[in-house]
Design a protein around this motif. Sequence first.
Motif, mmCIF file in Angstrom:
data_model
loop_
_atom_site.group_PDB
_atom_site.id
_atom_site.type_symbol
_atom_site.label_atom_id
_atom_site.label_comp_id
_atom_site.label_asym_id
_atom_site.label_seq_id
_atom_site.Cartn_x
_atom_site.Cartn_y
_atom_site.Cartn_z
ATOM 1 N N GLU A 42 0.899 -1.171 -0.029
ATOM 2 C CA GLU A 42 -0.043 -0.018 0.158
ATOM 3 C C GLU A 42 0.852 1.167 -0.008
ATOM 4 O OE1 GLU A 42 -2.157 1.162 3.680
ATOM 5 O OE2 GLU A 42 -1.381 -0.634 4.512
ATOM 6 N N PRO A 43 0.318 2.166 -0.790
ATOM 7 C CA PRO A 43 1.404 3.567 -0.802
ATOM 8 C C PRO A 43 1.501 4.353 0.374
ATOM 9 C CG PRO A 43 -0.612 3.709 -1.880
ATOM 10 C CD PRO A 43 -0.832 2.473 -1.169
ATOM 11 N N VAL A 44 0.903 4.153 1.417
ATOM 12 C CA VAL A 44 1.081 4.967 2.425
ATOM 13 C C VAL A 44 1.644 4.239 3.839
ATOM 14 C CG1 VAL A 44 0.057 6.651 4.182
ATOM 15 C CG2 VAL A 44 -0.744 6.554 1.751
ATOM 16 N N ARG A 45 2.642 4.874 4.539
ATOM 17 C CA ARG A 45 2.984 4.217 5.734
ATOM 18 C C ARG A 45 2.307 5.108 6.749
ATOM 19 N NH1 ARG A 45 8.646 5.216 6.270
ATOM 20 N NH2 ARG A 45 8.448 6.853 7.791
ATOM 21 N N TRP A 46 1.473 4.519 7.522
ATOM 22 C CA TRP A 46 0.639 5.057 8.390
ATOM 23 C C TRP A 46 1.317 5.416 9.820
ATOM 24 C CZ3 TRP A 46 -3.137 7.579 6.318
ATOM 25 C CH2 TRP A 46 -3.744 6.766 4.891
ATOM 26 N N THR A 47 1.233 6.550 10.431
ATOM 27 C CA THR A 47 1.794 6.871 12.036
ATOM 28 C C THR A 47 1.084 6.053 12.868
ATOM 29 O OG1 THR A 47 2.237 9.081 10.802
ATOM 30 C CG2 THR A 47 2.266 8.633 13.266
ATOM 31 N N GLN A 155 6.674 6.931 -2.273
ATOM 32 C CA GLN A 155 6.558 7.463 -3.628
ATOM 33 C C GLN A 155 6.458 6.321 -4.826
ATOM 34 O OE1 GLN A 155 6.175 10.415 -4.522
ATOM 35 N NE2 GLN A 155 5.861 10.867 -2.109
ATOM 36 N N TRP A 156 7.248 5.243 -4.694
ATOM 37 C CA TRP A 156 7.407 4.108 -5.835
ATOM 38 C C TRP A 156 6.198 3.613 -5.668
ATOM 39 C CZ3 TRP A 156 9.737 2.477 -9.694
ATOM 40 C CH2 TRP A 156 9.504 1.090 -10.359
ATOM 41 N N ARG A 159 3.573 6.319 -7.396
ATOM 42 C CA ARG A 159 3.645 6.340 -8.890
ATOM 43 C C ARG A 159 2.988 5.135 -9.703
ATOM 44 N NH1 ARG A 159 8.749 8.660 -7.179
ATOM 45 N NH2 ARG A 159 8.860 10.831 -7.729
ATOM 46 N N ARG A 160 2.924 4.051 -9.012
ATOM 47 C CA ARG A 160 2.465 2.793 -9.862
ATOM 48 C C ARG A 160 0.727 2.917 -9.886
ATOM 49 N NH1 ARG A 160 4.383 -2.329 -6.696
ATOM 50 N NH2 ARG A 160 3.337 -3.436 -8.324
ATOM 51 N N ILE A 161 0.374 3.840 -9.016
ATOM 52 C CA ILE A 161 -1.375 3.914 -9.417
ATOM 53 C C ILE A 161 -1.654 4.889 -10.435
ATOM 54 C CG2 ILE A 161 -3.332 4.637 -8.030
ATOM 55 C CD1 ILE A 161 -1.745 4.502 -5.397
#
Length: 206
Positions: A42-47, A155-156, A159-161
């Motif tokens: 998944e494109p976000v690392r959640w806090t 970011q990687w 960009r895939r989305i």
Amino acid sequence: MQGHRIFIAINLPDNTKQKLTTYQKKIRGLFISSVKGTPNNEPVRWTRKDNLHITLNFIGYVNNDGILEIFEIVKKVASKHSPFLVNLNKICYGPINKKLPKMVWAIGKKSEKFASLRDDLEKSLSDFPEVRQDLSTNGKQRKFSPHITLGRIRQWEWRRIEPEERPAVDENIDLSFSVGSIEIMESILKRKGPEYTALKGFSLSG
């Protein structure tokens, strides 16, 4: 030896953290749907809940003597400022008005009291290189919108989305809490993400 990685923060009440994690779960669902995601892609690392905070000033690496100096400076600044209210009103991509988002933020209304505290700390801590650089870049006092980083975009994976499939993150919220103290925090960088420890806190008593 690098020393201790230090920043000044406002730590949030537990009930505010809990409400923000509810928003995190909602937004996370949008991202997972957009990429058929798993925790690995998944494109976000959640806090993490315990790490949610508002950064006032990032100081950088300092030694033990430097920490003691920071304690005295922050104590003096805190004594000149009174408690105030933070009003969070939106969840959106951050930084604002940037084409390529780097984070998911919960942002608050601009506040003169908040800006005054932040700028007073910045000027008082200007002997520390990271703070001095920020001061010289940003210049004179400005109204500062408090923001909380709910997640950092990988970011990687982002960009895939396909652009048209990237979820819209723009939600109005109404979440307020009182700020009565500020804390000197140490950040220890680890593989799974930073760990924060409160070294000392000072009440706003002005």
